[in-house]
Structures are given as structure tokens and as C-alpha cells.
Design an enzyme around this catalytic site. Structure first.
Site, PDB file in Angstrom:
ATOM      1  N   HIS A  32       0.855  -1.196   0.000  1.00  0.00           N
ATOM      2  CA  HIS A  32       0.000   0.000   0.000  1.00  0.00           C
ATOM      3  C   HIS A  32       0.891   1.246   0.000  1.00  0.00           C
ATOM      4  O   HIS A  32       1.879   1.303   0.730  1.00  0.00           O
ATOM      5  CB  HIS A  32      -0.905  -0.016   1.237  1.00  0.00           C
ATOM      6  CG  HIS A  32      -1.802   1.167   1.281  1.00  0.00           C
ATOM      7  ND1 HIS A  32      -2.948   1.250   0.513  1.00  0.00           N
ATOM      8  CD2 HIS A  32      -1.704   2.338   1.944  1.00  0.00           C
ATOM      9  CE1 HIS A  32      -3.519   2.421   0.710  1.00  0.00           C
ATOM     10  NE2 HIS A  32      -2.792   3.098   1.584  1.00  0.00           N
ATOM     11  N   GLY A  62     -10.318  -6.399   6.776  1.00  0.00           N
ATOM     12  CA  GLY A  62     -10.389  -4.935   6.704  1.00  0.00           C
ATOM     13  C   GLY A  62      -9.746  -4.411   5.430  1.00  0.00           C
ATOM     14  O   GLY A  62      -9.110  -5.165   4.689  1.00  0.00           O
ATOM     15  N   VAL A  63      -9.897  -3.123   5.189  1.00  0.00           N
ATOM     16  CA  VAL A  63      -9.256  -2.525   4.008  1.00  0.00           C
ATOM     17  C   VAL A  63      -7.892  -1.977   4.427  1.00  0.00           C
ATOM     18  O   VAL A  63      -7.818  -1.093   5.293  1.00  0.00           O
ATOM     19  CB  VAL A  63     -10.139  -1.399   3.415  1.00  0.00           C
ATOM     20  CG1 VAL A  63      -9.403  -0.673   2.295  1.00  0.00           C
ATOM     21  CG2 VAL A  63     -11.443  -1.984   2.892  1.00  0.00           C
TER      22      VAL A  63
HETATM   23  C1  GRF Z   1       1.278   0.438  -6.175  1.00  0.00           C
HETATM   24  O1  GRF Z   1       1.434   1.818  -6.004  1.00  0.00           O
HETATM   25  C2  GRF Z   1       0.755  -0.188  -4.915  1.00  0.00           C
HETATM   26  O2  GRF Z   1       1.067   0.522  -3.775  1.00  0.00           O
HETATM   27  C3  GRF Z   1      -0.734  -0.184  -5.102  1.00  0.00           C
HETATM   28  O3  GRF Z   1      -0.919  -0.380  -6.482  1.00  0.00           O
HETATM   29  C4  GRF Z   1       0.215   0.109  -7.198  1.00  0.00           C
HETATM   30  C5  GRF Z   1       0.640  -0.977  -8.144  1.00  0.00           C
HETATM   31  O4  GRF Z   1       1.597  -0.514  -9.040  1.00  0.00           O
HETATM   32  N1  GRF Z   1      -1.357  -1.201  -4.279  1.00  0.00           N
HETATM   33  P1  GRF Z   1       2.237  -1.515 -10.085  1.00  0.00           P
HETATM   34  O5  GRF Z   1       1.100  -2.081 -10.933  1.00  0.00           O
HETATM   35  O6  GRF Z   1       2.956  -2.577  -9.334  1.00  0.00           O
HETATM   36  O7  GRF Z   1       3.157  -0.662 -10.897  1.00  0.00           O
END
Ligand code: GRF
Length: 208
Positions: free
Chosen positions: A116, A150-151
Site C-alpha cells: 500500500h 479490513g481494508v
Molecule cells: C502500487 O502503487 C501499490 O502501492 C498499489 O498499487 C500500485 C501498483 O503498481 N497497491 P504496479 O502495478 O505494481 O506498478
């Protein structure tokens, strides 16, 4: 303890797949003791599927069904079946834009990780980098965590800080967070694959 069979990853993504690409590179460089067994996407033309094809990794588009933010009742079991048939040990969410629910979580309890783009528990949900910038924090970053009901809420495996600069725009900050993700995610996946991670309640411990 060394495993006799490689630790198998099932990767789910909806977007460009740069985190997946980075994990695959680190596997190729023998820094992550695992193999990607399958890549699944809910977006037919997602970059992550093209990346997987380029790398000759099995990949599949599975339509998500009628909902916008979760898998529907036909789609969810299709994802579970594909991952079970691929014998995955760990599910790696890499930009998968749907919330996983009951049956999926039960099928792979404690074996799903996500990345995240903020220092959780601050700024869960969409566009964590923009939330951080709008809030005015001086430090943000990224978090790898186990997935629960949870989220963006499960036990935290690792975090990497990224300073917020006065001249940052949402894009520039997002780019630096992305770069931090590319360092953090392979390290966390490698530690899990090596069996170096244990979880007690909300606390995640790394073997020294
Ligand atoms: C990332 O910024 C991650 O934090 C979020 O989705 C994005 C995925 O980027 N969960 P990528 O497809 O790996 O370039």
C-alpha cells in the site's frame, strides 16, 4: 530449513505490474527464493499480464463480474480455483484494485500480502500518496502487510519511509513511493519465502 520444492507465488494485479516485474527480477537474480506460479488480473489488457507473457509466466484474465470494487459470486471461486490449481504458497497483491472477501480470505488465510502506498494505518484506501500530500505530512512511504477482512488493515510486515518535499506534486511523490515499493516488496516476499517471518496477533517478527 531448506524447502524441497520452490515456494510458489500467485500474483494478482490490475495495473502496470511494476511491483510484479521487480519481484520477478529479484527472483531471477536469486534474491527471492520463490517462483511465480501464476499471474491473474481482473483487467483484460492490464500491463501486468503483458509483463507475465514476456517472462513466459502463466497468466490469465479472469473477469471480475458485476461489481466495481469486489469479485462477484462466480468470479471469486474462479480466482480461488486458479490459485489452488497453481498450488500457490503465497498470494501477492500487486496493485489489485478489488477488495477480497470471505471465501477467498478463508481459502488462503494468513497467506495473502499486499503493498500500500502510505505508512499504514495512515491513509488507507485509494491514492494514499495524494491523501498524504493533502494532509501535509512530512514523511510518508509504503507498507507491506498481510491481508485480512479490513481494508489495508492486516498485520504490518514492513514499511519504508519517503520524505515529502515542499516541491512535491502528487505525481512526483507517487514516483518516489513506487521506487520505495520496488525495494520493500521483494525483501518482504523473500523473508516470507525463507520462513523468516512469524506473526503473533498484530505483531510481525523477522528472524534476526
Ligand atoms: C502500487 O502503487 C501499490 O502501492 C498499489 O498499487 C500500485 C501498483 O503498481 N497497491 P504496479 O502495478 O505494481 O506498478
Amino acid at each position: 530449513m531448506t524447502r524441497e520444492t520452490p515456494f510458489r507465488l500467485g500474483v494478482l494485479g490490475s495495473g502496470k505490474g511494476s511491483n510484479f516485474g521487480r519481484i520477478a527480477d529479484e527472483i531471477a537474480a536469486v534474491n527471492v527464493p520463490a517462483e511465480v506460479a501464476i499471474v491473474l488480473s481482473d483487467v483484460e489488457n492490464a500491463g501486468i499480464l503483458a509483463h507475465a507473457r514476456d517472462r513466459k509466466i502463466p497468466s490469465q484474465f479472469i473477469p471480475p463480474g458485476k461489481f466495481r470494487t469486489k469479485l462477484d459470486e462466480q468470479s471469486e471461486p474462479a480466482y480461488v480455483r486458479a490459485l489452488q490449481s497453481a498450488n500457490v504458497d503465497l498470494i501477492v497483491l500487486a496493485g489489485f484494485m478489488r477488495v477480497l472477501k470471505g471465501d477467498f480470505l478463508r481459502a488462503f488465510e494468513g497467506r495473502i500480502v499486499n503493498i500500500h502506498p502510505s505508512l499504514l494505518p495512515s491513509f488507507p484506501g485509494l491514492e494514499g500518496w495524494k491523501q498524504a500530500l493533502d494532509h501535509g505530512v512530512k514523511v510518508t512511504g509504503c507498507t507491506v502487510h498481510f491481508v485480512d477482512a479490513g481494508v489495508d488493515a492486516g498485520p504490518i510486515i514492513g514499511q519504508q519511509a519517503v520524505p515529502v518535499l515542499d516541491e512535491d506534486t502528487p505525481d512526483s511523490l507517487h514516483q518516489r513511493i513506487h521506487a520505495a515499493e520496488h525495494e520493500l516488496y521483494p525483501k518482504c516476499v523473500a523473508a516470507i519465502a525463507r520462513g523468516d517471518i512469524s506473526v503473533i496477533g498484530r505483531r510481525v517478527y523477522w528472524k534476526k
